[in-house]
Design a protein around this motif. Structure first.
Motif, PDB file in Angstrom:
ATOM      1  N   LYS A   1     -12.442  58.068  -8.298  1.00  0.00           N
ATOM      2  CA  LYS A   1     -11.338  57.014  -8.429  1.00  0.00           C
ATOM      3  C   LYS A   1     -11.817  55.664  -7.676  1.00  0.00           C
ATOM      4  CE  LYS A   1      -8.485  58.925  -4.924  1.00  0.00           C
ATOM      5  NZ  LYS A   1      -6.725  59.301  -4.663  1.00  0.00           N
ATOM      6  N   LYS A   2     -11.687  54.401  -8.124  1.00  0.00           N
ATOM      7  CA  LYS A   2     -12.009  53.276  -7.450  1.00  0.00           C
ATOM      8  C   LYS A   2     -11.515  52.033  -7.945  1.00  0.00           C
ATOM      9  CE  LYS A   2     -15.838  52.061 -10.702  1.00  0.00           C
ATOM     10  NZ  LYS A   2     -17.398  51.701 -10.638  1.00  0.00           N
ATOM     11  N   THR A   3     -11.309  51.045  -7.263  1.00  0.00           N
ATOM     12  CA  THR A   3     -10.559  49.875  -7.859  1.00  0.00           C
ATOM     13  C   THR A   3     -11.630  49.152  -8.860  1.00  0.00           C
ATOM     14  OG1 THR A   3     -11.499  48.719  -5.762  1.00  0.00           O
ATOM     15  CG2 THR A   3      -9.147  49.389  -5.589  1.00  0.00           C
ATOM     16  N   SER A   4     -11.007  48.495  -9.522  1.00  0.00           N
ATOM     17  CA  SER A   4     -11.715  47.654 -10.549  1.00  0.00           C
ATOM     18  C   SER A   4     -11.664  46.093 -10.160  1.00  0.00           C
ATOM     19  CB  SER A   4     -10.894  47.517 -11.861  1.00  0.00           C
ATOM     20  OG  SER A   4     -11.560  46.697 -13.082  1.00  0.00           O
ATOM     21  N   ASP A   5     -12.989  45.744  -9.568  1.00  0.00           N
ATOM     22  CA  ASP A   5     -13.026  44.532  -9.119  1.00  0.00           C
ATOM     23  C   ASP A   5     -13.075  43.155 -10.137  1.00  0.00           C
ATOM     24  OD1 ASP A   5     -13.162  45.502  -6.536  1.00  0.00           O
ATOM     25  OD2 ASP A   5     -15.517  45.542  -6.437  1.00  0.00           O
ATOM     26  N   SER A   6     -12.613  42.125  -9.612  1.00  0.00           N
ATOM     27  CA  SER A   6     -12.534  40.751 -10.611  1.00  0.00           C
ATOM     28  C   SER A   6     -13.763  40.028  -9.554  1.00  0.00           C
ATOM     29  CB  SER A   6     -11.614  39.985 -10.356  1.00  0.00           C
ATOM     30  OG  SER A   6     -10.507  40.809 -11.161  1.00  0.00           O
ATOM     31  N   THR A   7     -14.853  39.458 -10.427  1.00  0.00           N
ATOM     32  CA  THR A   7     -16.092  38.926  -9.685  1.00  0.00           C
ATOM     33  C   THR A   7     -16.196  37.286 -10.228  1.00  0.00           C
ATOM     34  OG1 THR A   7     -17.060  40.936  -9.768  1.00  0.00           O
ATOM     35  CG2 THR A   7     -18.721  39.056  -9.339  1.00  0.00           C
ATOM     36  N   LEU A   8     -16.372  36.495  -9.307  1.00  0.00           N
ATOM     37  CA  LEU A   8     -16.484  35.292  -9.501  1.00  0.00           C
ATOM     38  C   LEU A   8     -18.201  34.988  -9.270  1.00  0.00           C
ATOM     39  CD1 LEU A   8     -15.437  32.357  -9.964  1.00  0.00           C
ATOM     40  CD2 LEU A   8     -15.260  31.891  -7.506  1.00  0.00           C
ATOM     41  N   SER A   9     -18.703  34.491 -10.496  1.00  0.00           N
ATOM     42  CA  SER A   9     -20.191  34.444 -10.332  1.00  0.00           C
ATOM     43  C   SER A   9     -20.679  33.122 -11.010  1.00  0.00           C
ATOM     44  CB  SER A   9     -20.875  35.533 -10.931  1.00  0.00           C
ATOM     45  OG  SER A   9     -20.543  35.672 -12.473  1.00  0.00           O
ATOM     46  N   ARG A  10     -22.062  32.713 -10.679  1.00  0.00           N
ATOM     47  CA  ARG A  10     -22.547  31.698 -11.399  1.00  0.00           C
ATOM     48  C   ARG A  10     -24.107  32.389 -11.797  1.00  0.00           C
ATOM     49  NH1 ARG A  10     -23.798  27.492  -6.179  1.00  0.00           N
ATOM     50  NH2 ARG A  10     -24.531  29.238  -4.768  1.00  0.00           N
TER      51      ARG A  10
ATOM     52  N   SER B   1     -21.114  27.898 -12.969  1.00  0.00           N
ATOM     53  CA  SER B   1     -20.096  29.079 -12.972  1.00  0.00           C
ATOM     54  C   SER B   1     -19.861  29.633 -14.098  1.00  0.00           C
ATOM     55  CB  SER B   1     -18.896  28.299 -12.486  1.00  0.00           C
ATOM     56  OG  SER B   1     -17.698  29.345 -12.346  1.00  0.00           O
ATOM     57  N   LEU B   2     -19.493  31.014 -14.227  1.00  0.00           N
ATOM     58  CA  LEU B   2     -19.119  31.749 -15.297  1.00  0.00           C
ATOM     59  C   LEU B   2     -17.558  32.107 -15.342  1.00  0.00           C
ATOM     60  CD1 LEU B   2     -22.141  33.992 -15.881  1.00  0.00           C
ATOM     61  CD2 LEU B   2     -21.320  31.873 -17.329  1.00  0.00           C
ATOM     62  N   GLY B   3     -16.875  31.662 -14.151  1.00  0.00           N
ATOM     63  CA  GLY B   3     -15.621  31.958 -13.826  1.00  0.00           C
ATOM     64  C   GLY B   3     -15.275  33.393 -13.544  1.00  0.00           C
ATOM     65  N   TRP B   4     -14.203  33.775 -13.312  1.00  0.00           N
ATOM     66  CA  TRP B   4     -13.796  35.363 -12.780  1.00  0.00           C
ATOM     67  C   TRP B   4     -13.932  36.235 -14.006  1.00  0.00           C
ATOM     68  CZ3 TRP B   4     -13.182  36.750  -8.046  1.00  0.00           C
ATOM     69  CH2 TRP B   4     -12.468  35.880  -7.034  1.00  0.00           C
ATOM     70  N   THR B   5     -14.690  37.228 -13.925  1.00  0.00           N
ATOM     71  CA  THR B   5     -14.965  38.355 -14.859  1.00  0.00           C
ATOM     72  C   THR B   5     -14.457  39.850 -14.208  1.00  0.00           C
ATOM     73  OG1 THR B   5     -17.149  38.734 -14.152  1.00  0.00           O
ATOM     74  CG2 THR B   5     -16.888  36.913 -15.890  1.00  0.00           C
ATOM     75  N   THR B   6     -14.336  40.581 -15.130  1.00  0.00           N
ATOM     76  CA  THR B   6     -14.002  42.157 -14.998  1.00  0.00           C
ATOM     77  C   THR B   6     -15.013  42.876 -15.806  1.00  0.00           C
ATOM     78  OG1 THR B   6     -12.555  42.344 -16.932  1.00  0.00           O
ATOM     79  CG2 THR B   6     -11.470  41.466 -14.694  1.00  0.00           C
ATOM     80  N   PRO B   7     -14.890  44.460 -15.470  1.00  0.00           N
ATOM     81  CA  PRO B   7     -15.720  44.897 -16.130  1.00  0.00           C
ATOM     82  C   PRO B   7     -15.614  45.118 -17.987  1.00  0.00           C
ATOM     83  CG  PRO B   7     -15.181  46.301 -14.263  1.00  0.00           C
ATOM     84  CD  PRO B   7     -14.303  44.947 -14.379  1.00  0.00           C
ATOM     85  N   GLU B   8     -14.309  44.632 -18.208  1.00  0.00           N
ATOM     86  CA  GLU B   8     -13.933  44.472 -19.645  1.00  0.00           C
ATOM     87  C   GLU B   8     -14.277  43.316 -20.011  1.00  0.00           C
ATOM     88  OE1 GLU B   8     -11.518  45.431 -17.292  1.00  0.00           O
ATOM     89  OE2 GLU B   8     -12.091  47.481 -17.710  1.00  0.00           O
ATOM     90  N   THR B   9     -14.964  42.250 -19.488  1.00  0.00           N
ATOM     91  CA  THR B   9     -15.196  40.927 -20.116  1.00  0.00           C
ATOM     92  C   THR B   9     -16.479  41.202 -20.960  1.00  0.00           C
ATOM     93  OG1 THR B   9     -14.703  39.943 -18.065  1.00  0.00           O
ATOM     94  CG2 THR B   9     -15.980  38.663 -19.451  1.00  0.00           C
ATOM     95  N   PRO B  10     -16.427  40.600 -22.209  1.00  0.00           N
ATOM     96  CA  PRO B  10     -17.526  40.911 -23.054  1.00  0.00           C
ATOM     97  C   PRO B  10     -18.926  40.194 -22.818  1.00  0.00           C
ATOM     98  CG  PRO B  10     -16.096  39.227 -24.073  1.00  0.00           C
ATOM     99  CD  PRO B  10     -15.623  39.592 -22.721  1.00  0.00           C
ATOM    100  N   PHE B  11     -19.486  40.335 -21.722  1.00  0.00           N
ATOM    101  CA  PHE B  11     -20.926  40.034 -21.522  1.00  0.00           C
ATOM    102  C   PHE B  11     -21.803  40.948 -21.499  1.00  0.00           C
ATOM    103  CE2 PHE B  11     -19.787  36.621 -17.925  1.00  0.00           C
ATOM    104  CZ  PHE B  11     -19.315  36.044 -18.550  1.00  0.00           C
ATOM    105  N   VAL B  12     -23.012  40.956 -21.626  1.00  0.00           N
ATOM    106  CA  VAL B  12     -24.036  41.852 -22.046  1.00  0.00           C
ATOM    107  C   VAL B  12     -24.044  42.834 -20.889  1.00  0.00           C
ATOM    108  CG1 VAL B  12     -25.496  40.487 -23.188  1.00  0.00           C
ATOM    109  CG2 VAL B  12     -25.909  40.461 -21.103  1.00  0.00           C
ATOM    110  N   PRO B  13     -24.309  44.165 -21.086  1.00  0.00           N
ATOM    111  CA  PRO B  13     -24.037  45.315 -20.192  1.00  0.00           C
ATOM    112  C   PRO B  13     -24.883  44.994 -19.004  1.00  0.00           C
ATOM    113  CG  PRO B  13     -24.308  46.329 -22.291  1.00  0.00           C
ATOM    114  CD  PRO B  13     -24.794  44.607 -22.405  1.00  0.00           C
ATOM    115  N   GLU B  14     -26.209  44.632 -18.860  1.00  0.00           N
ATOM    116  CA  GLU B  14     -26.995  44.225 -17.782  1.00  0.00           C
ATOM    117  C   GLU B  14     -26.528  43.337 -16.836  1.00  0.00           C
ATOM    118  OE1 GLU B  14     -29.683  44.589 -21.474  1.00  0.00           O
ATOM    119  OE2 GLU B  14     -28.049  43.748 -20.945  1.00  0.00           O
ATOM    120  N   PHE B  15     -25.767  42.369 -17.462  1.00  0.00           N
ATOM    121  CA  PHE B  15     -25.225  41.140 -16.571  1.00  0.00           C
ATOM    122  C   PHE B  15     -23.867  41.993 -15.798  1.00  0.00           C
ATOM    123  CE2 PHE B  15     -23.221  37.464 -15.058  1.00  0.00           C
ATOM    124  CZ  PHE B  15     -24.032  36.372 -15.390  1.00  0.00           C
ATOM    125  N   LEU B  16     -22.937  42.797 -16.412  1.00  0.00           N
ATOM    126  CA  LEU B  16     -22.120  43.300 -15.653  1.00  0.00           C
ATOM    127  C   LEU B  16     -22.216  44.432 -14.807  1.00  0.00           C
ATOM    128  CD1 LEU B  16     -19.671  43.744 -19.097  1.00  0.00           C
ATOM    129  CD2 LEU B  16     -19.204  42.331 -17.242  1.00  0.00           C
TER     130      LEU B  16
END
Length: 717
Positions: free
Chosen positions: A339-348, A406-421
Motif C-alpha cells: 500500500k502507498k499513497t498516489s502522489d501528484s507531481t508538478l514537473s517541467r 511546465s507540464l502542470g500537475w500530473t498523477t500516475p493516471e495522466t496519459p503520458f508515455v510510461p517512461e515519463f511517468l
C-alpha cells in the motif's frame, strides 16, 4: 492538461446529436474489390454523399469508447453507429445549404457553446471568457507527446463539429417558426368556445369483453397499407430463440470451493503440497501459476477492489488474507501485498528531439547527437537548477517551453508515455534527470510533490465456478433433444414445446443485420446468428444449433419470418397495432348495430349497448371528454346542429353518439400577442425532433452493407 483531462474523464460527452471498426467481413478490401469491381470503402450514400468505411470506423470507435467507460458491452453498436453517421451527413448537408462552412476559425469561435464545454466552468476564466488559447496549447502538447491521445482528440473534434453544425442549423431554421395572426386568432377561438353535450359512449374494452373479435393477418395488412409512412421497414428477421445456459451445478460449486481451499491452506501439487497461498514467498508468481485471472501489479483504490473486502482493506496489515469468499461465479482469496499513497507531481521538461522522432519535424540532429546534447544539459541543470530556463530555447516542445517548460500537475493516471511517468513516480521533489521516450530525450525537473489517496496492491487468487464436463453434456443433451422435437414444426410448436419444458425463450421480431446483439439473448454468438438468419439460402421454418465457446451454452434458433425493405410484415408489428386494428373492427360493428337499430335518441342507443347517457363540456383546443382526449368527438360537437343526433363517431377509446345542447364563449385571460408567443415557443420546442425525422424519412439513403456481406459470403462458400 486539466482541460483535456476533463474530456477524457467524461467520455459520455462524446455523444450528442452525432456520435465510429467495421465488421469482420470487411477487413479484406482486396477480396471485396474482386467481387464488386467498385470501391470497397463506400458503405452507402446519403443523398448521393458517400459514407466511407473510415467514417464508420471512427463513429463506431467513439461509441465503443463510451460503452467501455460506462461498463457496457462494446459489441452490438454497429447499427447505432450507422444511424448516427446518417444523421451526421444530413445535418452537414443542411449546414452547407445554409451557406455555412466548418472552418478552423468557425470551430474555435463556436466551441464554447458545445455541450461538452458550455456547462463546465473549468473551461472559463474568472471573467467568463472561454480558455481557447489554453485548450489549443494543450492539444498541441498532446500532439507532440501522445500521438494516440491526439488521434482520439481528432475523433472527438469531429463529433463536436457535427454538434456545432446541428446547433447552427436548428437556430437558423427554428428562427423562422412563427405563428400568424389569423392562426392565433383561430386557436384562441377554439380555446374559448365551449360546447355542452349529452353523449353515449360504447367503450371498446367493455364491448370486446362481451364480443370476441379475431384480428387476421389481412386485417393488419389493410391497416398498414392505409398508413405506409408509419410502417416503412428496413430488412429484418423474426427469430425465435431458446437458450440453454450451461450453469454450474451444486457439485461443480463444491469442487471449486475444494480446489481454492487446497491452494489457500493446503498445498499445490507442483510443490508436493509444501507451498500454498498463505506461506508462498512470491505472491505474484503463485497467482500467475494457480489463479484463473492474472496478477494485477497496480495500486488501486478501495472502490476498485472486490466488494467483500473494500471495508476491511484500510486497517489490514501487509500479508493479511481475506477469504475464501464468493464473488458472482468465482471463489476468491485476497492478500494485501502493498500500500502507498498516489502522489501528484508538478514537473517541467526540455525536449531534445531527433530526426525521425514524432516531435522531430525540421530537426536534423541524429539520435546519438540528441542524447549527447540532452546529457550535457541535464548535467548542468542538475548541478545548477536555476539554469533550467536558459535551455528552454532548445526545447522541441514549444508549447511547454512558452510556459517555462511546465507540464502542470500530473498523477500516475495522466496519459503520458510510461517512461515519463515512471521517472516522476520514482524520484523525489527537486530531482533532475534525462529520460528517453519515443519523442526524444527529456530533461525532467520535479518541482513539487504532494500525497494523494492511499492505493492498495492486492493479490487475488481466483477460481471460477465452471460447469463440469458432465454438466455441459447434460445441457447439450437437452438442446439436441429440443431441436429434434421442433425440426419441421410450426413456430407455435416451437414456442409451446419450449414453454412446456420451462426453457428460456425469446422472440426478437425485428432483428436487423447489424444490430450486433439480439434482444433477450446477448452472447458472443449473436452476430453469427444474425448472419445465419440473413443468409440468402435461409427459409422460414429453418432451425439451427449454436454453441457459445468458453461457456458451453447452447442456442436453438428458428427463422419465423423474413422482412425485406418496404412495408412492414403484418405479423412482425402485430404487438404494436393489434389493439388499434381490433378497436377499428369493433367500431365498425358498433356503428353497424346503431344503424340497424335505427335509433333516434341517446336513450335507445344506451339501452342497445347496456350503457348510460353522460354529459360533458368540450372545446377544440383541449378536446377532453370524460377524462379521455377525443379530438374527433370535440370536432363533431361543433359540427353538428344544436339538438340534432350526431352520426357515430369513432373515437380513440370508444364509439360516441352525441347531441349538442348549447355553445358558449368563455374568454380566457391574456392578449393575442401573449398567446401567439406561447404557441410559437411550443412549436419551436417540438420542431427539432420532428424536423430530423422528416429529413431522414425523405432522404435518399443507400445502404450497401447487407449487399457487401452477401456477396462476400457467396465468394467464400
Amino acid at each position: 492538461m486539466a482541460i483535456l483531462g476533463q474530456i477524457r474523464s467524461k467520455p459520455w460527452l462524446l455523444m450528442g446529436v452525432i456520435a465510429l471498426a467495421l465488421l469482420a467481413f470487411l477487413v479484406n478490401p482486396d477480396s471485396i474489390d474482386k467481387v464488386f469491381g467498385k470501391n470497397p470503402d463506400v458503405l452507402g450514400k446519403v443523398n448521393g454523399e458517400k459514407v466511407t468505411r473510415e467514417e464508420f470506423n471512427d463513429q463506431l470507435f467513439v461509441l465503443q469508447q463510451q460503452a467501455e467507460q460506462q461498463g457496457r458491452p462494446k459489441n452490438g453498436l454497429e447499427e447505432q453507429a450507422w444511424q448516427l453517421l446518417v444523421q451526421s451527413k444530413l445535418i452537414k448537408q443542411q449546414f452547407e445549404k445554409l451557406g455555412f462552412e466548418m472552418t478552423d476559425d468557425y470551430f474555435w469561435s463556436q466551441i464554447q457553446y458545445d455541450q461538452m464545454f458550455a456547462q463546465n466552468q473549468q473551461f472559463f476564466d474568472e471573467k467568463g471568457n472561454f480558455k481557447t488559447q489554453e485548450l489549443k496549447k494543450e492539444i498541441e502538447t498532446l500532439k507532440n507527446t501522445n500521438p494516440q491521445g491526439y488521434t482520439q482528440w481528432l475523433k472527438t473534434r469531429k463529433t463536436i463539429e457535427y454538434r456545432l453544425m446541428a446547433r447552427q442549423v436548428f437556430t437558423n431554421i427554428s428562427a423562422g417558426i412563427t405563428t400568424g395572426k389569423k392562426e392565433a386568432e383561430e386557436m384562441m377561438k377554439q380555446r374559448d368556445q365551449l360546447a355542452d353535450i349529452d353523449f353515449v359512449k360504447v367503450d371498446y374494452a367493455a364491448y370486446l369483453q362481451k364480443t370476441k373479435i379475431n384480428v387476421s393477418t389481412s386485417d393488419l395488412a389493410d391497416y398498414i397499407k392505409k398508413h405506409p409512412v408509419m410502417f416503412k421497414a428496413e430488412p429484418s428477421r423474426n427469430i425465435g430463440i431458446v437458450y440453454f445456459p450451461s450453469k454450474p451445478s451444486a457439485t461443480d460449486d463444491a469442487a471449486a470451493m475444494k480446489e481454492i481451499n487446497k491452494l489457500y491452506s493446503g498445498g499445490t501439487d507442483a510443490s508436493g503440497g509444501a507451498e500454498n497461498f498463505q506461506n508462498t514467498k512470491n505472491d505474484s508468481m503463485f497467482v500467475m501459476a494457480n489463479s484463473d485471472m492474472p496478477f494485477n501489479p497496480q495500486y488501486v483504490k478501495p472502490t476498485q477492489l472486490p466488494a467483500t473486502i473494500q471495508g476491511q482493506i484500510a486497517t489490514a496489515a501487509i500479508g493479511q488474507t481475506f477469504g475464501p469468499y464468493k464473488e458472482q461465479n468465482f471463489y476468491v482469496v485476497s492478500k494485501l501485498v502493498g500500500k502507498k499513497t498516489s502522489d501528484s507531481t508538478l514537473s517541467r521538461h526540455i525536449l531534445i528531439a531527433f530526426k525521425g522522432s514524432p516531435a522531430g519535424e525540421g530537426v536534423t540532429r541524429s539520435k546519438e547527437q540528441a542524447k549527447k546534447l540532452a546529457d550535457s544539459i541535464g548535467a548542468i541543470v542538475k548541478a545548477t537548477p536555476a539554469k533550467f530556463a536558459e535551455f528552454l530555447k532548445l526545447s522541441n516542445d514549444p508549447n511547454s517551453a512558452a510556459q517555462g517548460g511546465s507540464l502542470g500537475w500530473t498523477t500516475p493516471e495522466t496519459p503520458f508515455v510510461p517512461e515519463f511517468l515512471t521517472y516522476l513516480a520514482n524520484n523525489p521533489k527537486g530531482a533532475t534527470g534525462v529520460v528517453e521516450t519515443q519523442f526524444g530525450y527529456h530533461i525532467i525537473n520535479i518541482e513539487d510533490k504532494k500525497s494523494g489517496s492511499m492505493g492498495y496492491k492486492v493479490a487475488n487468487l481466483i477460481k471460477e465456478i465452471k460447469p463440469s464436463d458432465a454438466t455441459e453434456a447434460e445441457t447439450d443433451k437437452k438442446a439436441r433433444k429440443f431441436i429434434q422435437q421442433v425440426q419441421g414444426k410450426s413456430f407455435n410448436d416451437f414456442v409451446n414445446i419450449a414453454k412446456k419444458d420451462n426453457y428460456q425463450f425469446s422472440n426478437p421480431k425485428n432483428a436487423k443485420r447489424f444490430d450486433g446483439q439480439l434482444q433477450g439473448l446477448g452472447t458472443e454468438k449473436d452476430g453469427e446468428i444474425l448472419a445465419w438468419a440473413f443468409d440468402k439460402k435461409r427459409s422460414k421454418g429453418d432451425t439451427e444449433f449454436f454453441t457459445v465457446e468458453g461457456t458451453g451454452d447452447k442456442i436453438i434458433v428458428y427463422l419465423n419470418g423474413k422482412q425485406e425493405a418496404g412495408l412492414a410484415d403484418p405479423e412482425s408489428v402485430r404487438d404494436q397495432i393489434e389493439v388499434i386494428v381490433k378497436n377499428k373492427l369493433a367500431a365498425k360493428q358498433i356503428s353497424d348495430k346503431i344503424a340497424a337499430a335505427k335509433a333516434s335518441n341517446l336513450d335507445q342507443i344506451a339501452k342497445l349497448f347496456a350503457t348510460s347517457k353522460q354529459s360533458a363540456q368540450v372545446n377544440m383546443l383541449n378536446p377532453s371528454v370524460a377524462g379521455a382526449m377525443e379530438p374527433k368527438v370535440a370536432g363533431a360537437a361543433f359540427g353538428v346542429a344544436k339538438g340534432k343526433l350526431s352520426n357515430p363517431v369513432e373515437g380513440g377509446t370508444g364509439v360516441y353518439v352525441l347531441i349538442k345542447k348549447s355553445e358558449t364563449v368563455n374568454k380566457q385571460p391574456g392578449d393575442l400577442k401573449q398567446f401567439t408567443e406561447s404557441i410559437t415557443q411550443r412549436n419551436a420546442g417540438m420542431f427539432g425532433q420532428a424536423w430530423m425525422k422528416s429529413l431522414q424519412d425523405n432522404a435518399d439513403i443507400e445502404d450497401y452493407r447487407i449487399e457487401i456481406w452477401n456477396k462476400l459470403g457467396n465468394q467464400h462458400q
